[in-house]
Design an enzyme around this catalytic site. Structure first.
Site, PDB file in Angstrom:
ATOM      1  N   HIS A  17       4.455  -4.143   9.148  1.00  0.00           N
ATOM      2  CA  HIS A  17       5.753  -4.706   8.697  1.00  0.00           C
ATOM      3  C   HIS A  17       6.057  -4.046   7.493  1.00  0.00           C
ATOM      4  O   HIS A  17       6.784  -4.595   6.680  1.00  0.00           O
ATOM      5  CB  HIS A  17       5.925  -6.263   8.859  1.00  0.00           C
ATOM      6  CG  HIS A  17       6.147  -6.611  10.173  1.00  0.00           C
ATOM      7  ND1 HIS A  17       5.892  -8.149  10.263  1.00  0.00           N
ATOM      8  CD2 HIS A  17       6.280  -6.096  11.402  1.00  0.00           C
ATOM      9  CE1 HIS A  17       6.215  -8.166  11.641  1.00  0.00           C
ATOM     10  NE2 HIS A  17       6.326  -7.075  12.352  1.00  0.00           N
ATOM     11  N   CYS A  28      14.285   4.554  -0.089  1.00  0.00           N
ATOM     12  CA  CYS A  28      15.649   4.660  -0.234  1.00  0.00           C
ATOM     13  C   CYS A  28      16.470   3.951   0.842  1.00  0.00           C
ATOM     14  O   CYS A  28      15.808   3.853   1.760  1.00  0.00           O
ATOM     15  CB  CYS A  28      16.100   6.006  -0.389  1.00  0.00           C
ATOM     16  SG  CYS A  28      17.907   6.515  -0.212  1.00  0.00           S
ATOM     17  N   ARG A  36       8.139 -12.684  -3.569  1.00  0.00           N
ATOM     18  CA  ARG A  36       7.132 -12.499  -2.509  1.00  0.00           C
ATOM     19  C   ARG A  36       6.110 -11.531  -3.303  1.00  0.00           C
ATOM     20  O   ARG A  36       4.889 -11.708  -3.243  1.00  0.00           O
ATOM     21  CB  ARG A  36       7.731 -12.020  -1.232  1.00  0.00           C
ATOM     22  CG  ARG A  36       8.355 -12.912  -0.575  1.00  0.00           C
ATOM     23  CD  ARG A  36       8.665 -12.547   0.879  1.00  0.00           C
ATOM     24  NE  ARG A  36       7.459 -12.477   1.599  1.00  0.00           N
ATOM     25  CZ  ARG A  36       7.735 -11.982   2.739  1.00  0.00           C
ATOM     26  NH1 ARG A  36       8.789 -11.251   3.235  1.00  0.00           N
ATOM     27  NH2 ARG A  36       6.621 -11.756   3.419  1.00  0.00           N
ATOM     28  N   ASN A  88       1.003  -8.532   7.554  1.00  0.00           N
ATOM     29  CA  ASN A  88       1.277  -8.992   6.014  1.00  0.00           C
ATOM     30  C   ASN A  88       1.579  -7.949   5.028  1.00  0.00           C
ATOM     31  O   ASN A  88       1.253  -6.879   5.290  1.00  0.00           O
ATOM     32  CB  ASN A  88       0.175  -9.743   5.549  1.00  0.00           C
ATOM     33  CG  ASN A  88      -0.268 -11.300   6.252  1.00  0.00           C
ATOM     34  OD1 ASN A  88       0.594 -11.536   7.036  1.00  0.00           O
ATOM     35  ND2 ASN A  88      -1.339 -11.567   6.478  1.00  0.00           N
TER      36      ASN A  88
END
Ligand code: OAD
Length: 244
Positions: free
Chosen positions: A105, A113, A57, A88
């Site tokens: 998101h 981490c 992606r 997005n």
């Protein structure tokens, strides 16, 4: 003072740049199991598969360009105070010139981490680290956190993890939009995942509000603009810029 335009976007905004959506035919969720590539359990079972999914992606995002919809949103900044909330994880809005983008998101262009504390903690796990760093390369298995030696992972939100939404800010924006006759635009999202539907509904009381999609779902008194984001957002941006 500039009027405010709040834009909430999903995968349909980047579709015409060649980045697949999630739920359309041949979308990402038709070709991958969500549980394998976008959950903490999937990560624990097979981190290489998860890293490969996000590496692909990232490459897709780096090997394409913003489309007319991204550019039209950026153009609005000439006359409006534009605030983008996007689901997005690509950086096409920023590359089009948008200066105010919240990635609810997360983003492919940051790593964190695996023990980061914004991953919801379970009593048996130790999520205590705060390491995050901007990065343009995909995370590799074996790359460790410089603070606690945990495996690094992309800074994206998986199912079951908290979204990056500032609700206080959203309430301020709604109030601000109501006071200065601002505009809300929802573009290219099926709004099936929390907090999408809640966010769209919270702008209900505004006069100027639009849903732009190839296949928009009727929603109260929102104006539905049916069609490609590149065409509909361009027309809408032209109208908004002409109005001032
Ligand atoms: P979806 O795949 O659910 O929805 C994409 C929407 O874009 C659909 O309503 C399409 O009709 C529309 N669309 C497709 N091409 C378009 C175009 N050229 N112009 C205008 N509209 C178009 O994607 P999202 O709603 O973004 O979350 O998905 C939301 C979240 O669900 C994602 O961020 C992801 C996913 O599970 C996580 O991974 C946590």
């Amino acid at each position: 003072m500039k009027k405010t335009v709040v834009i909430f976007s999903g995968a349909g905004l980047s579709a015409e740049s060649g980045i697949p959506t999630f739920r359309d035919s041949n979308g990402l969720w038709e070709n991958h199991k969500v549980q394998d590539v976008a959950t903490h359990d999937g990560w624990q079972r097979n981190p290489q598969l998860v890293l490969d999914f996000y590496a692909a992606r990232l490459a897709a995002s780096q090997n394409t360009e913003p489309n007319e919809a991204h550019r039209s949103i950026a153009r609005l900044e000439e006359k409006y105070n534009v605030v983008n909330f996007t689901q997005n994880v690509d950086n096409l809005l920023e590359r089009a010139g948008c200066t105010n983008v919240r990635h609810v998101h997360g983003t492919l262009f940051r790593r964190k981490c695996q023990n980061h504390w914004d991953v919801p903690s379970r009593p048996e796990d130790k999520f205590s680290c705060n390491y995050k760093a901007d990065h343009v390369e995909a995370v590799k298995l074996g790359e460790e956190c410089p603070k606690c030696q945990g495996q690094l992972r992309p800074d994206v939100v998986w199912f079951g993890e908290s979204v990056e939404m500032g609700y206080e800010e959203i309430h301020r924006l709604i109030k601000n939009c109501k006071n200065n006759d601002g505009t809300f635009i929802c573009v290219g999202t099926s709004a099936q995942v929390y907090p999408a539907a809640t966010l769209v509904d919270s702008f209900y009381g505004l006069r100027n509000k639009y849903i732009v999609d190839l296949n928009p779902q009727p929603n109260g008194n929102y104006t539905l603009l049916t069609g490609k984001a590149s065409e509909q957002i361009k027309l809408l941006a032209d109208r908004l810029l002409d109005a001032i």
